[in-house]
Write a protein that holds these residues in place. Structure first.
Motif, PDB file in Angstrom:
ATOM      1  N   LYS A 151      17.790  77.254  90.535  1.00 22.18           N
ATOM      2  CA  LYS A 151      16.287  75.889  90.092  1.00 22.18           C
ATOM      3  C   LYS A 151      17.395  74.573  90.479  1.00 22.18           C
ATOM      4  N   TYR A 152      16.285  74.331  91.172  1.00 22.76           N
ATOM      5  CA  TYR A 152      16.054  72.744  91.569  1.00 22.76           C
ATOM      6  C   TYR A 152      15.881  71.344  90.849  1.00 22.76           C
ATOM      7  N   ILE A 153      16.784  70.632  89.923  1.00 20.54           N
ATOM      8  CA  ILE A 153      15.599  69.518  89.103  1.00 20.54           C
ATOM      9  C   ILE A 153      16.313  68.154  89.321  1.00 20.54           C
ATOM     10  N   LEU A 154      15.057  67.286  88.704  1.00 20.66           N
ATOM     11  CA  LEU A 154      15.747  66.294  89.188  1.00 20.66           C
ATOM     12  C   LEU A 154      14.929  65.463  87.518  1.00 20.66           C
ATOM     13  N   LEU A 155      15.910  64.366  87.329  1.00 19.93           N
ATOM     14  CA  LEU A 155      15.442  63.604  86.710  1.00 19.93           C
ATOM     15  C   LEU A 155      15.215  62.637  86.172  1.00 19.93           C
ATOM     16  N   VAL A 156      14.316  62.300  85.304  1.00 18.54           N
ATOM     17  CA  VAL A 156      12.890  61.225  85.711  1.00 18.54           C
ATOM     18  C   VAL A 156      13.575  60.215  84.356  1.00 18.54           C
ATOM     19  N   GLY A 157      15.121  58.621  84.670  1.00 21.14           N
ATOM     20  CA  GLY A 157      15.542  58.521  83.717  1.00 21.14           C
ATOM     21  C   GLY A 157      16.802  58.811  83.335  1.00 21.14           C
ATOM     22  N   TYR A 158      17.795  57.204  82.864  1.00 22.03           N
ATOM     23  CA  TYR A 158      19.129  57.886  82.465  1.00 22.03           C
ATOM     24  C   TYR A 158      18.275  57.588  81.040  1.00 22.03           C
ATOM     25  N   GLN A 201      14.895  54.248  92.389  1.00 23.78           N
ATOM     26  CA  GLN A 201      14.669  54.148  91.287  1.00 23.78           C
ATOM     27  C   GLN A 201      13.504  54.935  91.033  1.00 23.78           C
ATOM     28  N   ILE A 202      12.727  54.857  89.598  1.00 21.27           N
ATOM     29  CA  ILE A 202      11.752  56.016  89.393  1.00 21.27           C
ATOM     30  C   ILE A 202      10.239  56.119  90.699  1.00 21.27           C
ATOM     31  N   ASN A 212       8.417  68.615  98.919  1.00 24.97           N
ATOM     32  CA  ASN A 212       7.810  70.192  98.462  1.00 24.97           C
ATOM     33  C   ASN A 212       9.926  70.590  97.731  1.00 24.97           C
ATOM     34  N   LYS A 213      11.012  69.870  97.313  1.00 28.09           N
ATOM     35  CA  LYS A 213      12.190  70.403  97.662  1.00 28.09           C
ATOM     36  C   LYS A 213      12.410  70.963  95.912  1.00 28.09           C
ATOM     37  N   LEU A 214      11.871  70.650  95.155  1.00 31.40           N
ATOM     38  CA  LEU A 214      12.212  70.379  93.997  1.00 31.40           C
ATOM     39  C   LEU A 214      11.632  71.914  92.466  1.00 31.40           C
ATOM     40  N   ASP A 215      12.120  72.251  92.298  1.00 32.25           N
ATOM     41  CA  ASP A 215      11.445  73.823  91.759  1.00 32.25           C
ATOM     42  C   ASP A 215      11.472  72.923  89.890  1.00 32.25           C
ATOM     43  N   GLU A 216      11.476  71.786  89.328  1.00 33.48           N
ATOM     44  CA  GLU A 216      11.682  71.163  87.776  1.00 33.48           C
ATOM     45  C   GLU A 216      11.836  69.760  87.794  1.00 33.48           C
ATOM     46  N   ILE A 217      10.999  68.786  86.832  1.00 31.94           N
ATOM     47  CA  ILE A 217      11.335  68.013  86.877  1.00 31.94           C
ATOM     48  C   ILE A 217      10.802  67.730  85.485  1.00 31.94           C
ATOM     49  N   ALA A 218      12.089  66.988  84.913  1.00 31.65           N
ATOM     50  CA  ALA A 218      13.231  66.632  83.824  1.00 31.65           C
ATOM     51  C   ALA A 218      13.317  65.447  83.146  1.00 31.65           C
ATOM     52  N   VAL A 219      11.642  65.228  82.538  1.00 33.52           N
ATOM     53  CA  VAL A 219      11.755  64.008  82.300  1.00 33.52           C
ATOM     54  C   VAL A 219      12.313  63.076  81.108  1.00 33.52           C
ATOM     55  N   THR A 220      13.455  62.720  81.468  1.00 33.22           N
ATOM     56  CA  THR A 220      14.918  61.919  80.465  1.00 33.22           C
ATOM     57  C   THR A 220      14.561  60.661  80.055  1.00 33.22           C
ATOM     58  N   LEU A 221      13.766  60.140  79.827  1.00 32.50           N
ATOM     59  CA  LEU A 221      13.112  58.629  79.473  1.00 32.50           C
ATOM     60  C   LEU A 221      14.413  57.791  78.489  1.00 32.50           C
ATOM     61  N   ALA A 222      14.580  56.701  78.078  1.00 25.38           N
ATOM     62  CA  ALA A 222      15.089  56.468  77.267  1.00 25.38           C
ATOM     63  C   ALA A 222      14.424  55.850  76.241  1.00 25.38           C
ATOM     64  N   LEU A 223      13.794  55.835  75.086  1.00 22.81           N
ATOM     65  CA  LEU A 223      13.183  55.112  74.220  1.00 22.81           C
ATOM     66  C   LEU A 223      12.099  54.247  74.587  1.00 22.81           C
ATOM     67  N   GLU A 224      12.694  53.024  75.030  1.00 23.83           N
ATOM     68  CA  GLU A 224      12.831  51.645  75.268  1.00 23.83           C
ATOM     69  C   GLU A 224      11.753  52.278  76.672  1.00 23.83           C
ATOM     70  N   ASP A 225      11.544  52.692  77.278  1.00 28.14           N
ATOM     71  CA  ASP A 225      10.634  53.377  78.328  1.00 28.14           C
ATOM     72  C   ASP A 225       9.654  54.534  78.457  1.00 28.14           C
ATOM     73  N   TYR A 226       9.705  54.652  76.934  1.00 29.21           N
ATOM     74  CA  TYR A 226       8.298  55.495  76.581  1.00 29.21           C
ATOM     75  C   TYR A 226       6.702  55.609  77.025  1.00 29.21           C
ATOM     76  N   GLY A 227       6.689  53.412  77.516  1.00 30.54           N
ATOM     77  CA  GLY A 227       5.172  53.517  77.673  1.00 30.54           C
ATOM     78  C   GLY A 227       5.005  54.262  79.416  1.00 30.54           C
ATOM     79  N   ARG A 228       6.039  54.072  79.996  1.00 29.81           N
ATOM     80  CA  ARG A 228       5.806  54.609  81.289  1.00 29.81           C
ATOM     81  C   ARG A 228       5.554  56.218  81.540  1.00 29.81           C
ATOM     82  N   LEU A 229       5.681  57.305  80.021  1.00 27.89           N
ATOM     83  CA  LEU A 229       5.534  58.472  80.425  1.00 27.89           C
ATOM     84  C   LEU A 229       4.354  59.039  80.304  1.00 27.89           C
ATOM     85  N   GLU A 230       3.165  58.589  80.141  1.00 30.48           N
ATOM     86  CA  GLU A 230       2.147  59.552  80.631  1.00 30.48           C
ATOM     87  C   GLU A 230       1.765  58.956  82.048  1.00 30.48           C
TER      88      GLU A 230
END
Length: 471
Positions: A151-158, A201-202, A212-230
């Protein structure tokens, strides 16, 4: 495509389970009525029921057992599942099936149906189904090592959560996860963590997702960036890519959070404490009372001998009482055999016993090393101040000290303190790491079962009484 493959795999798995059920049932019948080699063999012609009657039961047994397997989560994704957990679920499902099978025969008064054969089926099905799952695990791991079924995954947020997620994936290549990169607005492009780079960048999600080359997106935002989560989750969901959220507050929320649903409003409890359940509390208390009485009777000769030796070899009381902090931070008097010379109250309150402590008497050294000095606490158990198993209670002075120095220290007071605990059977007693001791206590509090209590008691018997750190 991944979802389609998972459906095909699950259907194949169900089919294999059904075949195993049928085959093990047939072998159990053969062992009982045809082989002549199994225990309790009664011969081919013995018994009031025909073979046709026995095999007709499969029309209920097969779908019934497959439904139990589903209930016990045996058809969930195998990628990151523990083989120990799977074996445990196999045993649980088959045990429930065995009990229901016997119970059904009792209800319909089918007394001629061989219970021995059902037992053979129970054992054989556990062994064969476990072997099947081991083979599937090995086959999937072999495929993933060759580059298939990944499974190929992209992480959103360091964030710290992103690093921990990458660590887990690196430590478990058999899961078949490949991280393509990380998107983040604050970390410069090209920044690398364990071979995984920040690739943009995000907002680059708008260009990456349509490919369409990804199987999953893992949202790993830092706590202070949760305003963009939705917004991020909405974008990922529109693309059809499976999205998961890895929160950046794992130090606060436990690995097994206790969630509630208040009319559609999700509520996450910061700490899951099974012993806050009334039934669990009552069960544990009953075991404490019965176990405490039994222990006092069993060890009464040792208790009497220890009392005589203490009185004969040093001046002072036989029993030493000391204030400790217990359930809900309430103080209580904990009993021990006196193992030291009598001290002034202001001296003993603020000192921890160390190796070769001059205050310890000769008899006291033996009592401490063998943990006999702790045995009067069986009376604390009967009084309700303590439990047989739980976090060890500490003196008020140290509680005040540690609660400021060690995060989550006070959580241990959400349950009754114990005579022995998970920390003690893992070697953390006496002058050892208080932080590691607390980690063990938190594990016990969050994962309590009666089975864990029994395990700790057995470990205490075999490795807890005599300990190198008890002095």
């Amino acid at each position: 495509m991944i979802k389609d493959n998972q459906k095909i795999f699950n259907r194949l798995h169900v089919l294999l389970d059904a075949l195993v059920i049928i085959l093990t049932y047939a072998v159990a019948w053969f062992l009982k009525f045809r082989s002549g080699i199994a225990p309790f063999y009664t011969g081919a012609d013995v018994g009031a029921l025909s073979g046709r009657t026995y095999f007709s039961a499969l029309f209920l047994i097969v779908p019934g057992y497959l439904f139990l397997y589903y209930l016990f989560n045996m058809y969930t994704a195998k990628r990151a599942s523990s083989i120990k957990r799977e074996i445990y679920n196999v045993i649980r499902a088959n045990t429930v099936g065995f009990v229901l099978f016997i119970g059904a025969l009792f209800v319909i008064h089918l007394d001629d149906f061989s219970r021995t054969m059902i037992f053979y089926f129970y054992v054989l099905n556990i062994v064969c189904d476990t072997a099947l799952r081991l083979a599937i695990h090995k086959w999937l791991r072999m495929l993933r090592k060759k580059g298939y079924n990944v499974k190929y995954i992209l992480l959103v947020g360091y964030s710290r959560a992103a690093e921990l997620y990458i660590d887990r994936i690196r430590q478990n290549p058999q899961w078949g996860y490949v991280v393509r990169g990380i998107l983040d607005d604050k970390i410069p492009r090209g920044t690398e963590y364990r071979g995984i780079k920040v690739i943009g960048q995000i907002d680059n999600l708008f260009y990456i997702l349509p490919q369409n080359k990804l199987d999953e997106i893992a949202v790993t935002l830092a706590l202070e960036d949760y305003g963009r989560l939705e917004d991020i989750v909405t974008l990922c969901e529109k693309s059809g890519v499976h999205t998961k959220f890895i929160p950046d507050y794992n130090s606060v929320i436990p690995s097994k959070p206790y969630t509630e649903d208040l009319n559609g409003l999700p509520v996450i409890n910061i700490r899951h404490v099974p012993l806050t359940n009334t039934l669990n509390m009552i069960l544990k208390r009953v075991v404490d009372i019965v176990g405490g009485l039994f222990a006092i009777l069993l060890f009464s000769p040792i208790l009497i001998l220890a009392a005589i030796l203490i009185k004969a070899t040093s001046e002072g009381p036989i029993i030493f009482k000391q204030e400790r902090v217990g359930l809900h931070n309430k103080p209580f008097q904990m009993y021990k055999f006196r193992t030291m010379e009598v001290q002034k109250p202001n001296e003993e309150k603020k000192e921890w016993t160390t190796r070769d402590d001059p205050r310890v008497t000769k008899v006291g050294k033996v009592l401490r090393r063998t943990s006999i000095d702790e045995m009067p606490q069986f009376f604390n158990v009967l009084l309700g101040d303590m439990s047989l198993v739980g976090p060890r209670p500490e003196r008020p002075f140290f509680v005040e000290k540690f609660k400021e120095e060690i995060p989550r220290y006070m959580i241990k007071h959400q349950v009754r303190p114990g005579m022995t605990g998970w920390a003690q059977v893992n070697g953390y007693r006496g002058d050892t790491s208080i932080r590691k001791r607390i980690d063990c206590d938190l594990y016990y509090i969050e994962n309590w079962t009666m089975g864990l209590d029994i395990r700790i008691l057995f470990l205490t018997i075999f490795k807890g009484f005599i300990n190198k750190n008890a002095y």
